[in-house]
Motif scaffolding. Structure first.
Motif, PDB file in Angstrom:
ATOM      1  N   LYS A  24      -5.990  12.295 -13.530  1.00  0.00           N
ATOM      2  CA  LYS A  24      -7.346  11.820 -13.755  1.00  0.00           C
ATOM      3  C   LYS A  24      -7.927  12.486 -15.006  1.00  0.00           C
ATOM      4  O   LYS A  24      -8.565  11.824 -15.842  1.00  0.00           O
ATOM      5  CB  LYS A  24      -8.214  12.133 -12.529  1.00  0.00           C
ATOM      6  N   GLU A  25      -7.697  13.792 -15.140  1.00  0.00           N
ATOM      7  CA  GLU A  25      -8.187  14.512 -16.317  1.00  0.00           C
ATOM      8  C   GLU A  25      -7.579  13.937 -17.596  1.00  0.00           C
ATOM      9  O   GLU A  25      -8.255  13.812 -18.619  1.00  0.00           O
ATOM     10  CB  GLU A  25      -7.842  16.001 -16.185  1.00  0.00           C
ATOM     11  N   ALA A  26      -6.288  13.606 -17.545  1.00  0.00           N
ATOM     12  CA  ALA A  26      -5.610  13.064 -18.725  1.00  0.00           C
ATOM     13  C   ALA A  26      -6.214  11.717 -19.129  1.00  0.00           C
ATOM     14  O   ALA A  26      -6.355  11.423 -20.325  1.00  0.00           O
ATOM     15  CB  ALA A  26      -4.114  12.917 -18.450  1.00  0.00           C
ATOM     16  N   ARG A  27      -6.575  10.900 -18.146  1.00  0.00           N
ATOM     17  CA  ARG A  27      -7.208   9.615 -18.465  1.00  0.00           C
ATOM     18  C   ARG A  27      -8.583   9.822 -19.081  1.00  0.00           C
ATOM     19  O   ARG A  27      -8.942   9.146 -20.062  1.00  0.00           O
ATOM     20  CB  ARG A  27      -7.308   8.760 -17.191  1.00  0.00           C
ATOM     21  N   TYR A  28      -9.353  10.756 -18.528  1.00  0.00           N
ATOM     22  CA  TYR A  28     -10.673  11.030 -19.096  1.00  0.00           C
ATOM     23  C   TYR A  28     -10.549  11.611 -20.503  1.00  0.00           C
ATOM     24  O   TYR A  28     -11.356  11.295 -21.385  1.00  0.00           O
ATOM     25  CB  TYR A  28     -11.439  11.991 -18.196  1.00  0.00           C
ATOM     26  N   LEU A  29      -9.550  12.449 -20.703  1.00  0.00           N
ATOM     27  CA  LEU A  29      -9.297  13.017 -22.030  1.00  0.00           C
ATOM     28  C   LEU A  29      -9.015  11.903 -23.036  1.00  0.00           C
ATOM     29  O   LEU A  29      -9.478  11.959 -24.187  1.00  0.00           O
ATOM     30  CB  LEU A  29      -8.109  13.980 -21.965  1.00  0.00           C
ATOM     31  N   SER A  30      -8.268  10.893 -22.616  1.00  0.00           N
ATOM     32  CA  SER A  30      -7.913   9.804 -23.533  1.00  0.00           C
ATOM     33  C   SER A  30      -9.141   9.029 -23.992  1.00  0.00           C
ATOM     34  O   SER A  30      -9.144   8.439 -25.068  1.00  0.00           O
ATOM     35  CB  SER A  30      -6.908   8.857 -22.869  1.00  0.00           C
ATOM     36  N   HIS A 217     -15.419  15.616 -21.641  1.00  0.00           N
ATOM     37  CA  HIS A 217     -14.855  14.379 -21.101  1.00  0.00           C
ATOM     38  C   HIS A 217     -14.792  14.396 -19.578  1.00  0.00           C
ATOM     39  O   HIS A 217     -14.750  13.335 -18.946  1.00  0.00           O
ATOM     40  CB  HIS A 217     -13.461  14.126 -21.683  1.00  0.00           C
ATOM     41  N   LEU A 218     -14.797  15.592 -18.984  1.00  0.00           N
ATOM     42  CA  LEU A 218     -14.842  15.691 -17.525  1.00  0.00           C
ATOM     43  C   LEU A 218     -16.276  15.585 -17.024  1.00  0.00           C
ATOM     44  O   LEU A 218     -16.559  14.910 -16.032  1.00  0.00           O
ATOM     45  CB  LEU A 218     -14.232  17.022 -17.060  1.00  0.00           C
TER      46      LEU A 218
END
Length: 242
Positions: A24-30, A217-218
């Motif tokens: 989930k964090e990786a998607r928000y980072l993107s 982003h989080l």
């Protein structure tokens, strides 16, 4: 030039990938990186870093170059309080490492017996020499504590890596002991640290940090940061002590 150093998302070390929260964090980072101009991307060979990078690279239609030296900085040392096993180099008890004045010195932290026994200095120099070679490739050549500008540019470079390794890179850019950084700062999973070159006189630059461990982003998704890399806030709390 702008340099972005990204820590991987919340890790599942057992499979060298990400937890459900980490994905989930990786998607928000993107969403953050996907809206930025990124010219070059480099990634650790470890799965958790490559998985974190995947969404951002897809959004930017980029391919990251895998660099072996971007893997986690993980020499094992004989920590003074642990005689039955070797410990990660960047995990010492505060009462032990702070008692050694050399650990606060940029050019002596590696003189400690535990560091010498495990060839930590050699591993550190391997990382920073490759780091400097990468910066030189992009126009900035290390000379002492500064950089000679051979090709001034406003390119954005992103490195997808790990917390311990990130502190090594920061220590080199800022000319401070990595022991201080390893133990007194914490870059949360998926966080972004940004450096921008300053060329106040033509031909000479320094890298200046404009943000450390950014997790905005989080916050925009009301997603709390993961606890990874931290220890218990109070001893009586049911959190990681060692």
């Amino acid at each position: 030039m702008k340099l972005l150093i990204v820590r991987h998302g919340d890790p599942d070390y057992s499979i060298d990938s990400l937890t459900e929260k980490g994905w989930k964090e990786a998607r928000y980072l993107s969403e953050k990186l996907g809206s930025m101009k990124i010219d070059y991307a480099y990634v650790s060979p470890l799965g958790r870093a490559k998985d974190t990078a995947s969404f951002s690279l897809e959004k930017r239609n980029l391919t990251a170059t895998e660099m072996e030296w971007l893997q986690e900085f993980d020499p094992r040392i004989n920590r003074p309080d642990c005689t039955d096993r070797k410990m990660i180099v960047w995990d010492w008890l505060p009462q032990d490492w702070t008692a050694e004045e050399m650990f606060f010195q940029y050019d002596h932290w590696y003189d400690h017996k535990a560091m010498q026994e495990s060839n930590v200095k050699e591993r550190y120099e391997w990382v920073i020499s490759n780091f400097d070679a990468l910066l030189a490739k992009h126009g900035y050549v290390r000379e002492g504590h500064l950089y000679r500008v051979e090709n001034a540019n406003n390119d954005t470079i992103v490195l997808f890596c790990h917390f311990g390794l990130e502190c090594v890179l920061l220590s080199h850019l800022m000319s401070v002991s990595p022991m201080v950084l390893w133990h007194t700062v914490c870059a949360a999973p998926s966080s972004v640290t940004t450096f921008i070159t300053e060329e106040r006189r033509e031909g000479t630059a320094i890298f200046r940090m404009s943000s450390f461990g950014d997790i905005s982003h989080l916050y925009v998704h009301n997603e709390p940061p993961a606890f990874a890399a931290r220890f218990c806030e109070c001893f009586t709390y049911d959190e990681r002590h060692d």
